[in-house]
Design a protein around this motif. Structure first.
Motif, PDB file in Angstrom:
ATOM      1  N   TYR A 252       0.826  -1.203   0.000  1.00 17.22           N
ATOM      2  CA  TYR A 252       0.000   0.000   0.000  1.00 17.22           C
ATOM      3  C   TYR A 252       0.865   1.260   0.000  1.00 17.22           C
ATOM      4  O   TYR A 252       0.619   2.202  -0.761  1.00 17.22           O
ATOM      5  CB  TYR A 252      -0.960   0.025   1.193  1.00 17.22           C
ATOM      6  CG  TYR A 252      -1.811   1.275   1.182  1.00 17.22           C
ATOM      7  CD1 TYR A 252      -2.894   1.383   0.316  1.00 17.22           C
ATOM      8  CD2 TYR A 252      -1.468   2.379   1.957  1.00 17.22           C
ATOM      9  CE1 TYR A 252      -3.638   2.554   0.237  1.00 17.22           C
ATOM     10  CE2 TYR A 252      -2.206   3.555   1.886  1.00 17.22           C
ATOM     11  CZ  TYR A 252      -3.292   3.633   1.021  1.00 17.22           C
ATOM     12  OH  TYR A 252      -4.013   4.803   0.936  1.00 17.22           O
ATOM     13  N   VAL A 253       1.873   1.277   0.843  1.00 17.27           N
ATOM     14  CA  VAL A 253       2.719   2.469   0.961  1.00 17.27           C
ATOM     15  C   VAL A 253       3.363   2.828  -0.379  1.00 17.27           C
ATOM     16  O   VAL A 253       3.529   4.007  -0.704  1.00 17.27           O
ATOM     17  CB  VAL A 253       3.790   2.274   2.054  1.00 17.27           C
ATOM     18  CG1 VAL A 253       4.827   3.391   2.021  1.00 17.27           C
ATOM     19  CG2 VAL A 253       3.132   2.209   3.428  1.00 17.27           C
ATOM     20  N   ARG A 254       3.694   1.827  -1.169  1.00 15.79           N
ATOM     21  CA  ARG A 254       4.323   2.097  -2.466  1.00 15.79           C
ATOM     22  C   ARG A 254       3.392   2.839  -3.418  1.00 15.79           C
ATOM     23  O   ARG A 254       3.851   3.408  -4.424  1.00 15.79           O
ATOM     24  CB  ARG A 254       4.789   0.787  -3.108  1.00 15.79           C
ATOM     25  CG  ARG A 254       6.077   0.242  -2.530  1.00 15.79           C
ATOM     26  CD  ARG A 254       6.672  -0.829  -3.418  1.00 15.79           C
ATOM     27  NE  ARG A 254       5.921  -2.075  -3.356  1.00 15.79           N
ATOM     28  CZ  ARG A 254       6.189  -3.072  -2.518  1.00 15.79           C
ATOM     29  NH1 ARG A 254       7.211  -2.969  -1.667  1.00 15.79           N
ATOM     30  NH2 ARG A 254       5.474  -4.172  -2.530  1.00 15.79           N
ATOM     31  N   THR A 255       2.095   2.866  -3.138  1.00 13.12           N
ATOM     32  CA  THR A 255       1.121   3.497  -4.043  1.00 13.12           C
ATOM     33  C   THR A 255       0.800   4.936  -3.669  1.00 13.12           C
ATOM     34  O   THR A 255       0.013   5.590  -4.378  1.00 13.12           O
ATOM     35  CB  THR A 255      -0.189   2.688  -4.074  1.00 13.12           C
ATOM     36  OG1 THR A 255      -0.866   2.812  -2.809  1.00 13.12           O
ATOM     37  CG2 THR A 255       0.071   1.228  -4.380  1.00 13.12           C
ATOM     38  N   VAL A 256       1.364   5.436  -2.559  1.00  6.91           N
ATOM     39  CA  VAL A 256       1.025   6.777  -2.083  1.00  6.91           C
ATOM     40  C   VAL A 256       2.287   7.624  -1.917  1.00  6.91           C
ATOM     41  O   VAL A 256       3.394   7.082  -1.827  1.00  6.91           O
ATOM     42  CB  VAL A 256       0.240   6.706  -0.749  1.00  6.91           C
ATOM     43  CG1 VAL A 256      -1.063   5.922  -0.940  1.00  6.91           C
ATOM     44  CG2 VAL A 256       1.074   6.077   0.366  1.00  6.91           C
ATOM     45  N   PRO A 257       2.156   8.963  -1.858  1.00 10.74           N
ATOM     46  CA  PRO A 257       3.346   9.823  -1.737  1.00 10.74           C
ATOM     47  C   PRO A 257       4.076   9.682  -0.411  1.00 10.74           C
ATOM     48  O   PRO A 257       5.281   9.927  -0.327  1.00 10.74           O
ATOM     49  CB  PRO A 257       2.776  11.243  -1.883  1.00 10.74           C
ATOM     50  CG  PRO A 257       1.458  11.065  -2.564  1.00 10.74           C
ATOM     51  CD  PRO A 257       0.937   9.754  -2.095  1.00 10.74           C
ATOM     52  N   GLY A 258       3.336   9.311   0.635  1.00  7.87           N
ATOM     53  CA  GLY A 258       3.940   9.191   1.960  1.00  7.87           C
ATOM     54  C   GLY A 258       2.870   8.887   2.983  1.00  7.87           C
ATOM     55  O   GLY A 258       1.700   8.721   2.646  1.00  7.87           O
TER      56      GLY A 258
END
Length: 265
Positions: A252-258
């Motif tokens: 999931y984290v890889r899909t968002v800016p931070g």
């Protein structure tokens, strides 16, 4: 909280508008399905053996897995009276956190309603202008619901000053709501490594940082450790999910800016 990308807040037939002096603990309208679920979750909390609040958040959030997603759940605007919405039949990402946070502190239905109001509204006033429209309101308005621990979780955290509710084109996301300037601290996704994940705790509230003007985050959920690894537990609007799910945290984290991290004790 503010309706943002992928997670808008709520509208319900069982809601009621606020007359002057209403005692919401006794006047709130709750459908039978929601009432039974509240009682079940309060029983789970009662049988938890005195766990700390953060562990109760993880435990209670787990009980919502599979609950259908519902967009635009909350009712109210600068021109429409605010309604107190309590509906466990469907949740969006913000109401999901509202319910879990309130349940974690409650022993009975009346207390749950009071705690939900304290969680959702500044100073416990059921009013659109008092609603906590932004995730970081939980750490910046009264009563404080959680601490912003983002900077403590990672030395690579970045702080950006934002004018919340102000669009890049000069308009507002929510007409009638004041613009609030606030420093938003987030960890860029490229720096969310194993050390950072190791500093997260069960029951932490985690949100996807918004790289858009006027917004703090675009989606919210709960960090949990499971036998399958760390997960982002969230009410997902994705077509493949459309319900409360455990998403692999690293993916999931890889899909968002931070990420922004708030913590309850």
């Amino acid at each position: 909280m503010l309706a943002v990308v992928g997670c808008l807040t709520l509208a319900l037939p069982a809601a009621v508008a606020e007359p002057s002096g209403t005692d919401w603990a006794t006047a709130a309208s709750i459908d039978d399905v929601t009432g039974r679920k509240i009682d079940e979750l309060l029983a789970v909390r009662a049988g938890s053996g005195g766990q700390r609040k953060a562990d109760l958040v993880e435990l209670l959030s787990r009980q919502f897995l599979g609950t259908p997603y519902g967009a635009n759940m909350l009712v109210g605007s600068a021109t429409q009276p605010e309604q107190l919405v309590i509906d466990f039949r469907r949740v969006d990402c913000f109401t999901y956190l509202d319910y879990v946070a309130a349940l974690s502190e409650s022993a009975d239905r009346a207390q749950f309603v009071r705690n939900l109001i304290r969680t959702r509204y500044v100073d416990g006033r059921v009013d659109f202008l008092q609603r906590r429209h932004f995730f970081t309101d939980w750490a910046n308005t009264s009563p404080i619901s959680a601490r912003d621990v983002t900077a403590a979780v990672s030395p690579r955290a970045v702080t950006v000053t934002k004018d919340l509710n102000a669009k890049g084109d000069g308009g507002n996301y929510l007409p009638g709501l004041p613009v609030v300037q606030r420093g938003i601290t987030y960890i860029p996704s490229g720096y969310v490594d194993e050390a950072v994940i190791g500093r997260l705790r069960n029951g932490d509230y985690v949100a996807a940082y918004a790289d858009l003007p006027g917004l703090d985050v675009t989606h919210v959920g709960i960090f949990a450790t499971t036998p399958s690894g760390p997960v982002f537990r969230n009410a997902s609007s994705l077509t493949a999910n459309n319900k409360v799910v455990d998403s692999p945290f690293r993916d999931y984290v890889r899909t968002v800016p931070g990420i922004v991290v708030l913590r309850t004790e």
